[in-house]
Design a protein around this motif. Sequence first.
Motif, PDB file in Angstrom:
ATOM      1  N   GLU A 123     -91.760  39.694  21.369  1.00  0.00           N
ATOM      2  CA  GLU A 123     -90.527  38.938  21.110  1.00  0.00           C
ATOM      3  C   GLU A 123     -90.804  37.431  21.140  1.00  0.00           C
ATOM      4  O   GLU A 123     -90.328  36.696  20.271  1.00  0.00           O
ATOM      5  N   GLU A 124     -91.582  36.986  22.117  1.00  0.00           N
ATOM      6  CA  GLU A 124     -91.923  35.560  22.188  1.00  0.00           C
ATOM      7  C   GLU A 124     -92.754  35.139  20.989  1.00  0.00           C
ATOM      8  O   GLU A 124     -92.555  34.043  20.441  1.00  0.00           O
ATOM      9  N   ASN A 125     -93.648  36.009  20.549  1.00  0.00           N
ATOM     10  CA  ASN A 125     -94.451  35.698  19.367  1.00  0.00           C
ATOM     11  C   ASN A 125     -93.568  35.586  18.126  1.00  0.00           C
ATOM     12  O   ASN A 125     -93.741  34.677  17.309  1.00  0.00           O
ATOM     13  N   ASN A 126     -92.612  36.512  17.987  1.00  0.00           N
ATOM     14  CA  ASN A 126     -91.694  36.458  16.846  1.00  0.00           C
ATOM     15  C   ASN A 126     -90.846  35.191  16.904  1.00  0.00           C
ATOM     16  O   ASN A 126     -90.621  34.542  15.871  1.00  0.00           O
ATOM     17  N   ASN A 127     -90.351  34.856  18.103  1.00  0.00           N
ATOM     18  CA  ASN A 127     -89.549  33.639  18.248  1.00  0.00           C
ATOM     19  C   ASN A 127     -90.374  32.409  17.889  1.00  0.00           C
ATOM     20  O   ASN A 127     -89.886  31.497  17.216  1.00  0.00           O
ATOM     21  N   PHE A 128     -91.629  32.391  18.340  1.00  0.00           N
ATOM     22  CA  PHE A 128     -92.498  31.256  18.020  1.00  0.00           C
ATOM     23  C   PHE A 128     -92.712  31.169  16.511  1.00  0.00           C
ATOM     24  O   PHE A 128     -92.662  30.073  15.932  1.00  0.00           O
ATOM     25  N   SER A 129     -92.946  32.329  15.877  1.00  0.00           N
ATOM     26  CA  SER A 129     -93.154  32.336  14.419  1.00  0.00           C
ATOM     27  C   SER A 129     -91.913  31.837  13.688  1.00  0.00           C
ATOM     28  O   SER A 129     -92.015  31.029  12.749  1.00  0.00           O
ATOM     29  N   LYS A 130     -90.732  32.290  14.123  1.00  0.00           N
ATOM     30  CA  LYS A 130     -89.489  31.843  13.485  1.00  0.00           C
ATOM     31  C   LYS A 130     -89.292  30.347  13.670  1.00  0.00           C
ATOM     32  O   LYS A 130     -88.917  29.642  12.723  1.00  0.00           O
ATOM     33  N   MET A 131     -89.549  29.867  14.887  1.00  0.00           N
ATOM     34  CA  MET A 131     -89.376  28.439  15.151  1.00  0.00           C
ATOM     35  C   MET A 131     -90.364  27.615  14.311  1.00  0.00           C
ATOM     36  O   MET A 131     -89.993  26.574  13.756  1.00  0.00           O
ATOM     37  N   ALA A 132     -91.605  28.092  14.212  1.00  0.00           N
ATOM     38  CA  ALA A 132     -92.604  27.380  13.423  1.00  0.00           C
ATOM     39  C   ALA A 132     -92.206  27.367  11.946  1.00  0.00           C
ATOM     40  O   ALA A 132     -92.341  26.338  11.264  1.00  0.00           O
ATOM     41  N   GLU A 133     -91.701  28.486  11.449  1.00  0.00           N
ATOM     42  CA  GLU A 133     -91.280  28.561  10.050  1.00  0.00           C
ATOM     43  C   GLU A 133     -90.090  27.638   9.792  1.00  0.00           C
ATOM     44  O   GLU A 133     -90.053  26.925   8.783  1.00  0.00           O
ATOM     45  N   GLU A 134     -89.124  27.646  10.720  1.00  0.00           N
ATOM     46  CA  GLU A 134     -87.961  26.768  10.569  1.00  0.00           C
ATOM     47  C   GLU A 134     -88.378  25.301  10.599  1.00  0.00           C
ATOM     48  O   GLU A 134     -87.890  24.487   9.807  1.00  0.00           O
ATOM     49  N   LYS A 135     -89.302  24.975  11.489  1.00  0.00           N
ATOM     50  CA  LYS A 135     -89.778  23.598  11.593  1.00  0.00           C
ATOM     51  C   LYS A 135     -90.482  23.186  10.303  1.00  0.00           C
ATOM     52  O   LYS A 135     -90.272  22.075   9.793  1.00  0.00           O
ATOM     53  N   LEU A 136     -91.313  24.092   9.787  1.00  0.00           N
ATOM     54  CA  LEU A 136     -92.028  23.810   8.549  1.00  0.00           C
ATOM     55  C   LEU A 136     -91.040  23.635   7.386  1.00  0.00           C
ATOM     56  O   LEU A 136     -91.179  22.700   6.583  1.00  0.00           O
ATOM     57  N   ASN A 137     -90.047  24.531   7.301  1.00  0.00           N
ATOM     58  CA  ASN A 137     -89.043  24.413   6.238  1.00  0.00           C
ATOM     59  C   ASN A 137     -88.274  23.096   6.356  1.00  0.00           C
ATOM     60  O   ASN A 137     -87.995  22.444   5.348  1.00  0.00           O
ATOM     61  N   TYR A 138     -87.940  22.719   7.582  1.00  0.00           N
ATOM     62  CA  TYR A 138     -87.212  21.468   7.797  1.00  0.00           C
ATOM     63  C   TYR A 138     -88.061  20.278   7.355  1.00  0.00           C
ATOM     64  O   TYR A 138     -87.577  19.386   6.654  1.00  0.00           O
ATOM     65  N   LYS A 139     -89.356  20.286   7.717  1.00  0.00           N
ATOM     66  CA  LYS A 139     -90.235  19.186   7.319  1.00  0.00           C
ATOM     67  C   LYS A 139     -90.380  19.131   5.797  1.00  0.00           C
ATOM     68  O   LYS A 139     -90.381  18.045   5.198  1.00  0.00           O
ATOM     69  N   MET A 140     -90.509  20.312   5.174  1.00  0.00           N
ATOM     70  CA  MET A 140     -90.634  20.344   3.713  1.00  0.00           C
ATOM     71  C   MET A 140     -89.362  19.813   3.057  1.00  0.00           C
ATOM     72  O   MET A 140     -89.432  19.080   2.059  1.00  0.00           O
ATOM     73  N   GLU A 141     -88.206  20.161   3.584  1.00  0.00           N
ATOM     74  CA  GLU A 141     -86.925  19.692   3.048  1.00  0.00           C
ATOM     75  C   GLU A 141     -86.811  18.178   3.195  1.00  0.00           C
ATOM     76  O   GLU A 141     -86.393  17.481   2.255  1.00  0.00           O
ATOM     77  N   VAL A 142     -87.200  17.676   4.370  1.00  0.00           N
ATOM     78  CA  VAL A 142     -87.154  16.228   4.597  1.00  0.00           C
ATOM     79  C   VAL A 142     -88.103  15.513   3.641  1.00  0.00           C
ATOM     80  O   VAL A 142     -87.755  14.479   3.056  1.00  0.00           O
ATOM     81  N   ASN A 143     -89.314  16.063   3.476  1.00  0.00           N
ATOM     82  CA  ASN A 143     -90.272  15.454   2.543  1.00  0.00           C
ATOM     83  C   ASN A 143     -89.725  15.454   1.117  1.00  0.00           C
ATOM     84  O   ASN A 143     -89.883  14.473   0.375  1.00  0.00           O
ATOM     85  N   LYS A 144     -89.095  16.548   0.723  1.00  0.00           N
ATOM     86  CA  LYS A 144     -88.526  16.652  -0.616  1.00  0.00           C
ATOM     87  C   LYS A 144     -87.422  15.608  -0.811  1.00  0.00           C
ATOM     88  O   LYS A 144     -87.364  14.931  -1.846  1.00  0.00           O
ATOM     89  N   GLU A 145     -86.551  15.479   0.189  1.00  0.00           N
ATOM     90  CA  GLU A 145     -85.464  14.491   0.102  1.00  0.00           C
ATOM     91  C   GLU A 145     -86.028  13.073   0.046  1.00  0.00           C
ATOM     92  O   GLU A 145     -85.539  12.232  -0.732  1.00  0.00           O
ATOM     93  N   ASN A 146     -87.061  12.795   0.874  1.00  0.00           N
ATOM     94  CA  ASN A 146     -87.674  11.461   0.854  1.00  0.00           C
ATOM     95  C   ASN A 146     -88.298  11.162  -0.504  1.00  0.00           C
ATOM     96  O   ASN A 146     -88.168  10.048  -1.037  1.00  0.00           O
ATOM     97  N   ARG A 147     -88.976  12.160  -1.073  1.00  0.00           N
ATOM     98  CA  ARG A 147     -89.609  11.966  -2.387  1.00  0.00           C
ATOM     99  C   ARG A 147     -88.546  11.701  -3.456  1.00  0.00           C
ATOM    100  O   ARG A 147     -88.704  10.813  -4.293  1.00  0.00           O
ATOM    101  N   GLU A 148     -87.457  12.484  -3.424  1.00  0.00           N
ATOM    102  CA  GLU A 148     -86.376  12.269  -4.394  1.00  0.00           C
ATOM    103  C   GLU A 148     -85.752  10.890  -4.225  1.00  0.00           C
ATOM    104  O   GLU A 148     -85.448  10.205  -5.213  1.00  0.00           O
ATOM    105  N   ALA A 149     -85.599  10.470  -2.955  1.00  0.00           N
ATOM    106  CA  ALA A 149     -85.027   9.148  -2.709  1.00  0.00           C
ATOM    107  C   ALA A 149     -85.955   8.053  -3.231  1.00  0.00           C
ATOM    108  O   ALA A 149     -85.492   7.059  -3.834  1.00  0.00           O
ATOM    109  N   GLN A 150     -87.265   8.231  -3.044  1.00  0.00           N
ATOM    110  CA  GLN A 150     -88.219   7.241  -3.555  1.00  0.00           C
ATOM    111  C   GLN A 150     -88.217   7.203  -5.082  1.00  0.00           C
ATOM    112  O   GLN A 150     -88.272   6.130  -5.698  1.00  0.00           O
ATOM    113  N   LEU A 151     -88.140   8.394  -5.707  1.00  0.00           N
ATOM    114  CA  LEU A 151     -88.091   8.435  -7.180  1.00  0.00           C
ATOM    115  C   LEU A 151     -86.820   7.773  -7.705  1.00  0.00           C
ATOM    116  O   LEU A 151     -86.858   7.030  -8.705  1.00  0.00           O
TER     117      LEU A 151
END
Length: 180
Positions: A123-151
């Motif tokens: 369960e802790e491993n699954n929670n860690f995986s979910k948190m890591a995936e959510e964090k990665l998705n959030y970072k990718m979304e932020v990067n995408k928004e920053n790139r669009e803002a720069q463009l």
Amino acid sequence: MSSTVSAYSDKIKEMSMLSLICSCFYSQPHPNSLYQYGDMEVKSLNKRASGQAFEIILKAPADLSPDRPQPLLSAPKKDLSPDELQKRLEAAEERRKSQEALVLKQLAEKREHERQVLHKAVEENNNFSKMAEEKLNYKMEVNKENREAQLNALKQRLRAKEIHAAEVRRNKELQADLCG
């Protein structure tokens, strides 16, 4: 064997405490390193750097008089009736079964604990995986928004430059028309 042990413990009790205490104060052994106490010999050894060592030698008991304690013999076994023997066998079987049940219960508890620990780890491993995936998705979304803002900012600067260039061209044409 038991007679030797009992003789040894009796002789240790009889040994002079004064001689033991004195040997602690004198670092060098007495020239006469052999002491006799009844049927026991004590040899002083000088083999240890940290203190005094003794070797105690017991002689075989030659006196088998009645006042000397004899080694304990096992109690004579009384004849058991078949009923008493059956009761003892049943009691032994009950003890064996209860012991077996106790061992099985402990094993079951141990397995359950292991299962819980494993479940918790998964369960802790699954929670860690979910948190890591959510964090990665959030970072990718932020990067995408920053790139669009720069463009978008770059496009606005280019439009502003085009507007400025068009204005400069128009002003140049106006000047050329006025001059010429």
